[in-house]
Scaffold this active site. Structure first.
Site, mmCIF file in Angstrom:
data_model
loop_
_atom_site.group_PDB
_atom_site.id
_atom_site.type_symbol
_atom_site.label_atom_id
_atom_site.label_comp_id
_atom_site.label_asym_id
_atom_site.label_seq_id
_atom_site.Cartn_x
_atom_site.Cartn_y
_atom_site.Cartn_z
ATOM 1 N N MET A 33 1.029 -1.437 0.009
ATOM 2 C CA MET A 33 0.102 -0.427 0.140
ATOM 3 C C MET A 33 0.986 1.052 -0.413
ATOM 4 S SD MET A 33 -2.878 -1.360 2.890
ATOM 5 C CE MET A 33 -3.374 -0.066 2.302
ATOM 6 N N HIS A 34 0.258 2.444 -0.502
ATOM 7 C CA HIS A 34 0.898 3.546 -0.654
ATOM 8 C C HIS A 34 2.050 4.248 -1.141
ATOM 9 C CE1 HIS A 34 -0.990 3.329 3.342
ATOM 10 N NE2 HIS A 34 0.092 2.608 4.130
ATOM 11 N N ASP A 55 -1.702 -5.043 0.550
ATOM 12 C CA ASP A 55 -2.172 -6.505 1.104
ATOM 13 C C ASP A 55 -1.761 -7.027 2.620
ATOM 14 O OD1 ASP A 55 -0.347 -4.722 2.235
ATOM 15 O OD2 ASP A 55 1.521 -5.740 1.787
#
Length: 324
Positions: free
Chosen positions: A109-110, A268
């Site tokens: 992520m991110h 995830d």
């Protein structure tokens, strides 16, 4: 014949199969559908212990739905450290590619990808563990505190957050920021390369510090602070919804149908929440890998719990909440 779900490692990266989402494209119970299968994959790394635990959860889900899990690992053969397309070819050695019905995607992520007018990255991706924004965070948090939702955002924004990285671009690479016509987060870029769809799911949006969770919308205040046009934001969709059909050129190269659907996917950790029972059964989950994460479901986003709140939706209709 059982439906098949395939989890795979691609180019030495850890796969966390987005089976729960990919399975939605297999709702057809006709005789023709019995030979169909889906693939779930991720282009990132996780610990073997972590993946083993998740794979156990995926196996249980397959058992409960009468599906067959097939696991492919190109790392087992050192000659298979090739491109992702080559790895896909290897998957199809024992499966009829024409029976592939859907692809599920997940990943870290991110991570921020900013694209220009031509659809290509303006600069290298800024990873979730990138700490270049550290010196800017105090200044950014002070500005965010002026917003109605600023207290929560100022507590959860960190180095590596898409909002922090976009603000860094504004300060240190303003010319690149002006070139941005669309930004994507983590696995969204893989979906884009497969389908051309510029989408993200509610999990990625709600953890970006660019989104108002209670109002279920992108934050206009954060957008104005960074200086992005609204058109630069990806379309929000449910994680298990179809982002689009695979590009004809990729379909031809792999020998698969042009009707293969790629789902929007998710990050995830939310994917783990699905396969381990955290999201559906309420089990808390501890994930110890590159980072350490504790996740648990909550009833509403207003809950006075510490941590980062995650908004999740399979179908863009029913919403659930996690805290990590």
């Amino acid at each position: 014949m059982k439906k098949k779900m395939i989890a795979t490692l691609l180019t030495g990266a850890m796969a966390l199969s987005m089976v729960a989402g990919a399975a939605t494209v297999m709702a057809d119970d006709t005789t023709e559908a019995k030979d169909k299968y889906t693939i779930g994959f991720s282009p990132y790394t996780l610990t073997n212990e972590y993946f083993t635990a998740v794979l156990d959860g995926v196996q249980k889900a397959c058992d409960e739905t009468g599906s067959e899990l097939i696991y492919f690992d190109p790392q087992n053969d050192p000659t298979q450290q090739a491109s992702q397309i080559d790895d896909m070819h290897n998957i199809f050695e024992d499966q009829d590619p024409k029976n592939l019905k859907g692809i599920g995607v997940t990943g870290q992520m991110h991570t921020l990808i900013v694209m220009g007018e031509d659809g290509k990255p303006v600069r290298p991706a800024m990873m979730w563990n990138d700490t270049r924004t550290k010196e800017l965070l105090p200044e950014l948090k002070k500005k965010i505190l002026e917003f109605p939702e600023g207290e929560y955002l100022s507590q959860t924004i960190s180095t590596g957050s898409p909002a922090a990285n976009l603000y860094w671009l504004k300060v240190y690479e303003p010319e690149n920021l002006k070139k941005v016509k669309k930004f994507l987060i983590g696995p969204d870029y893989l979906v884009y390369r497969l389908t051309g769809a510029e989408t993200t799911d509610y999990c990625e949006a709600s953890t970006s510090c660019l989104y108002e969770i209670c109002n279920k919308c992108w934050s206009d205040r954060m957008r104005n602070l960074i200086g992005l046009d609204q058109s630069c934001y990806p379309e929000l969709r449910g994680s298990a919804e179809c982002a689009g059909k695979i590009f004809p050129g990729i379909a031809e190269e792999l020998g698969i149908s042009e009707e293969v659907e790629v789902i929007v996917g998710t990050g995830d950790n939310p994917a783990t929440a699905i396969s381990t029972g955290c999201l559906g059964l309420g089990y808390p989950v501890v994930s110890l890998g590159t980072s350490g994460v504790f996740m648990m479901p909550i009833d509403k986003p207003e809950s006075q719990t510490k941590g980062k709140k995650i908004l999740f939706s399979f179908d863009d209709k029913k919403f659930q909440y996690l805290v990590q």
